[in-house]
Scaffold this active site. Structure first.
Site, PDB file in Angstrom:
ATOM      1  N   SER A 170      41.112  32.426  33.398  1.00  0.00           N
ATOM      2  CA  SER A 170      40.061  32.725  34.378  1.00  0.00           C
ATOM      3  C   SER A 170      38.834  31.822  34.234  1.00  0.00           C
ATOM      4  CB  SER A 170      39.621  34.181  34.177  1.00  0.00           C
ATOM      5  OG  SER A 170      38.428  34.449  34.855  1.00  0.00           O
ATOM      6  N   TYR A 180      36.989  30.337  40.486  1.00  0.00           N
ATOM      7  CA  TYR A 180      36.115  30.965  41.472  1.00  0.00           C
ATOM      8  C   TYR A 180      35.177  29.856  41.908  1.00  0.00           C
ATOM      9  CZ  TYR A 180      37.151  35.881  40.200  1.00  0.00           C
ATOM     10  OH  TYR A 180      37.738  37.103  40.003  1.00  0.00           O
ATOM     11  N   THR A 186      40.998  31.560  43.753  1.00  0.00           N
ATOM     12  CA  THR A 186      40.951  32.965  44.171  1.00  0.00           C
ATOM     13  C   THR A 186      40.161  33.077  45.470  1.00  0.00           C
ATOM     14  OG1 THR A 186      41.123  33.690  41.889  1.00  0.00           O
ATOM     15  CG2 THR A 186      40.256  35.291  43.464  1.00  0.00           C
ATOM     16  N   LYS A 240      45.204  32.411  45.531  1.00  0.00           N
ATOM     17  CA  LYS A 240      45.432  33.772  45.011  1.00  0.00           C
ATOM     18  C   LYS A 240      44.654  34.778  45.845  1.00  0.00           C
ATOM     19  CE  LYS A 240      44.714  36.581  40.828  1.00  0.00           C
ATOM     20  NZ  LYS A 240      43.534  37.397  41.088  1.00  0.00           N
ATOM     21  N   HIS A 250      43.896  41.638  43.995  1.00  0.00           N
ATOM     22  CA  HIS A 250      42.974  41.614  42.861  1.00  0.00           C
ATOM     23  C   HIS A 250      43.074  42.923  42.049  1.00  0.00           C
ATOM     24  CE1 HIS A 250      39.496  38.760  41.974  1.00  0.00           C
ATOM     25  NE2 HIS A 250      39.379  39.628  40.991  1.00  0.00           N
ATOM     26  N   GLY A 258      48.136  41.747  35.091  1.00  0.00           N
ATOM     27  CA  GLY A 258      46.698  41.746  34.809  1.00  0.00           C
ATOM     28  C   GLY A 258      46.366  42.715  33.688  1.00  0.00           C
ATOM     29  N   ARG A 259      46.144  43.967  34.048  1.00  0.00           N
ATOM     30  CA  ARG A 259      45.689  44.952  33.052  1.00  0.00           C
ATOM     31  C   ARG A 259      46.614  45.113  31.845  1.00  0.00           C
ATOM     32  NH1 ARG A 259      44.498  46.900  38.165  1.00  0.00           N
ATOM     33  NH2 ARG A 259      42.308  47.371  38.571  1.00  0.00           N
TER      34      ARG A 259
HETATM   35  C1  LIG Z   1      39.569  43.275  33.952  1.00  0.00           C
HETATM   36  C2  LIG Z   1      40.042  42.391  35.060  1.00  0.00           C
HETATM   37  C3  LIG Z   1      39.449  41.154  35.249  1.00  0.00           C
HETATM   38  C4  LIG Z   1      39.903  40.304  36.272  1.00  0.00           C
HETATM   39  N1  LIG Z   1      39.346  39.053  36.376  1.00  0.00           N
HETATM   40  C5  LIG Z   1      39.831  38.211  37.317  1.00  0.00           C
HETATM   41  C6  LIG Z   1      39.349  36.878  37.389  1.00  0.00           C
HETATM   42  O1  LIG Z   1      38.505  36.467  36.591  1.00  0.00           O
HETATM   43  N2  LIG Z   1      39.857  36.082  38.354  1.00  0.00           N
HETATM   44  C7  LIG Z   1      40.804  36.503  39.248  1.00  0.00           C
HETATM   45  O2  LIG Z   1      41.234  35.746  40.114  1.00  0.00           O
HETATM   46  N3  LIG Z   1      41.308  37.752  39.168  1.00  0.00           N
HETATM   47  C8  LIG Z   1      40.849  38.611  38.234  1.00  0.00           C
HETATM   48  N4  LIG Z   1      41.387  39.867  38.132  1.00  0.00           N
HETATM   49  C9  LIG Z   1      42.529  40.246  38.997  1.00  0.00           C
HETATM   50  C10 LIG Z   1      43.872  39.900  38.326  1.00  0.00           C
HETATM   51  O3  LIG Z   1      44.068  38.502  38.301  1.00  0.00           O
HETATM   52  C11 LIG Z   1      45.078  40.507  39.055  1.00  0.00           C
HETATM   53  O4  LIG Z   1      44.993  40.170  40.426  1.00  0.00           O
HETATM   54  C12 LIG Z   1      45.223  42.018  38.906  1.00  0.00           C
HETATM   55  O5  LIG Z   1      44.732  42.473  37.676  1.00  0.00           O
HETATM   56  C13 LIG Z   1      46.699  42.384  39.032  1.00  0.00           C
HETATM   57  O6  LIG Z   1      46.875  43.744  39.025  1.00  0.00           O
HETATM   58  P1  LIG Z   1      47.338  44.593  37.720  1.00  0.00           P
HETATM   59  O7  LIG Z   1      46.124  44.729  36.872  1.00  0.00           O
HETATM   60  O8  LIG Z   1      47.783  45.890  38.330  1.00  0.00           O
HETATM   61  O9  LIG Z   1      48.458  43.848  37.044  1.00  0.00           O
HETATM   62  C14 LIG Z   1      40.938  40.729  37.132  1.00  0.00           C
HETATM   63  C15 LIG Z   1      41.537  41.973  36.933  1.00  0.00           C
HETATM   64  C16 LIG Z   1      41.103  42.802  35.912  1.00  0.00           C
HETATM   65  C17 LIG Z   1      41.785  44.125  35.707  1.00  0.00           C
END
Ligand SMILES: Cc1cc2nc3c(=O)[nH]c(=O)nc-3n(C[C@H](O)[C@H](O)[C@H](O)COP(=O)(O)O)c2cc1C
Length: 353
Positions: free
Chosen positions: A106, A130, A156, A224, A248, A302-303
């Site tokens: 990120s 970003y 993104t 994205k 997201h 992600g999470r």
């Molecule tokens: C704590 C957290 C921080 C995130 N930070 C970013 C980020 O910096 N850039 C981005 O494009 N998406 C970010 N996302 C979105 C994730 O890339 C992703 O789209 C999403 O977490 C996928 O869903 P899931 O958590 O159910 O797997 C973030 C998500 C979470 C949970």
């Protein structure tokens, strides 16, 4: 007790992280409808297994943008890993390298890109950007990432403004997070500034600006956050190399479709002209199989990666990745798929529920 599924890691993380960090990770926008729908929508899809095929050898390997990975499962960009584990993204990068999967780093990484690249030099890494209002800063970031060996740029598109994350507002989280950002400062500032204001994302960035990005870097560009056929068609027209269908994790605009529900429309619109990936709500090997059956080339977590990081740093992330890779292997075997190429839409049906 051993942790045997991704939600076991979630329970561990909830118990061990501070409330504000837990809320930051788990939270969605507004009423969290889309965040929860991301998972619920997978449960409306049923599998149609095929039997009496020789499944002694099942191969989960595939490629993304021409590079081999051990399974169609990668790490979605998430910011601020140092909130969860001391050396943050460096642990994540090493785990991804060990598991042979792609790690999307990120813009809001809490470790400098140089350290992330150095700690996992052989791992496949993409850089998520970003867009910043300062063009020069974007150029520096992109060129830094390219020279450090990141292999694609993930732009993104669903965050011209940060969504309404009610939990973070209540916890007044911002100051703590600003302090963790390193890559958006100049090298001189990185260690000296006591307080840094996170710069806003460039909300003026639009389709025509993509050619500027294409002019400053040779890396493939992946968008994205695309959710509609209209935007997917524009992505084809602007010669990008891939799309991540994503909302997201339900953290931006609430009430949009679950990622898996938007996938079919996007896949149909691009007509095979680029790779389409998906993130959002992937929690089991069956979810991975369903996304591939509906046309995704790879999915991203992600999470769950942050839950693994909270459990045991690098080794916790590796456990999470290996667990879902093994589940996916089982899903393939039990549906009669010997290779990723054999996964197709005949494997799924939509439940009437
Ligand atoms: C704590 C957290 C921080 C995130 N930070 C970013 C980020 O910096 N850039 C981005 O494009 N998406 C970010 N996302 C979105 C994730 O890339 C992703 O789209 C999403 O977490 C996928 O869903 P899931 O958590 O159910 O797997 C973030 C998500 C979470 C949970």
């Amino acid at each position: 007790m051993p942790l045997v599924c991704l939600t076991d890691f979630q329970a561990y993380a909830q118990e061990h992280l501070s409330k504000s960090t837990w809320d930051f990770i788990e939270g969605g926008a507004d009423e969290c409808f889309t965040r929860d729908d991301n998972m619920a929508a997978f449960k409306k899809i049923r599998l149609r297994p095929r039997y009496l095929r020789d499944v002694q050898e099942v191969d989960t390997r595939t490629t993304v943008q021409g590079e081999e990975i051990t399974a169609p499962i990668g790490i979605a960009p998430t910011g601020f890993h140092c909130l969860v584990w001391p050396d943050g993204e460096m642990s994540t990068a090493r785990a991804a390298q060990a598991a042979g999967v792609c790690y999307v780093t990120s813009t809001y990484a809490s470790c400098p890109l140089e350290d992330i690249a150095a700690t996992a030099p052989r791992g496949l890494k993409w850089f998520q950007l970003y867009m910043q209002p300062d063009r020069q800063l974007n150029k520096q970031l992109v060129q830094r990432a390219e020279s450090l060996g990141f292999r694609a740029l993930v732009i993104t598109v669903d965050a011209p403004k940060i969504g309404n994350r009610r939990r973070d507002f209540r916890n007044q989280l911002n100051l703590k997070m600003n302090l963790l950002l390193k890559d958006l400062r100049s090298p001189k500032e990185r260690n000296s500034m006591p307080y840094f204001q996170m710069s806003p994302i460039d909300s003026s960035f639009c389709w025509n600006d993509l050619s500027w990005l294409q002019s400053i870097s040779r890396l493939p560009i992946i968008l994205k956050g695309i959710l509609t056929k209209e935007d997917a068609e524009l992505a084809v027209k602007h010669n990008v190399h891939g799309i991540i269908v994503s909302n997201h994790g339900g953290r931006q605009l609430d009430d949009v479709p679950a990622s898996i529900d938007a996938l079919t429309e996007v896949v149909a619109a691009v007509k095979g002209k680029m790779e389409v990936y998906l993130d959002g709500g992937i929690r089991t090997g069956n979810d991975v199989l369903k996304a591939l059956a509906l046309g995704a080339k790879c999915v991203f977590l992600g999470r769950p990666v942050l839950w693994g990081l909270a459990y045991k740093g690098e080794h916790g992330v590796e456990e999470v990745l290996n667990l879902i890779k093994n589940e996916f292997h089982t899903s393939m075997t039990l549906t009669g798929c010997r290779s990723v190429a054999e996964i197709n839409q005949d494997l799924v049906q939509f439940s009437r529920l």
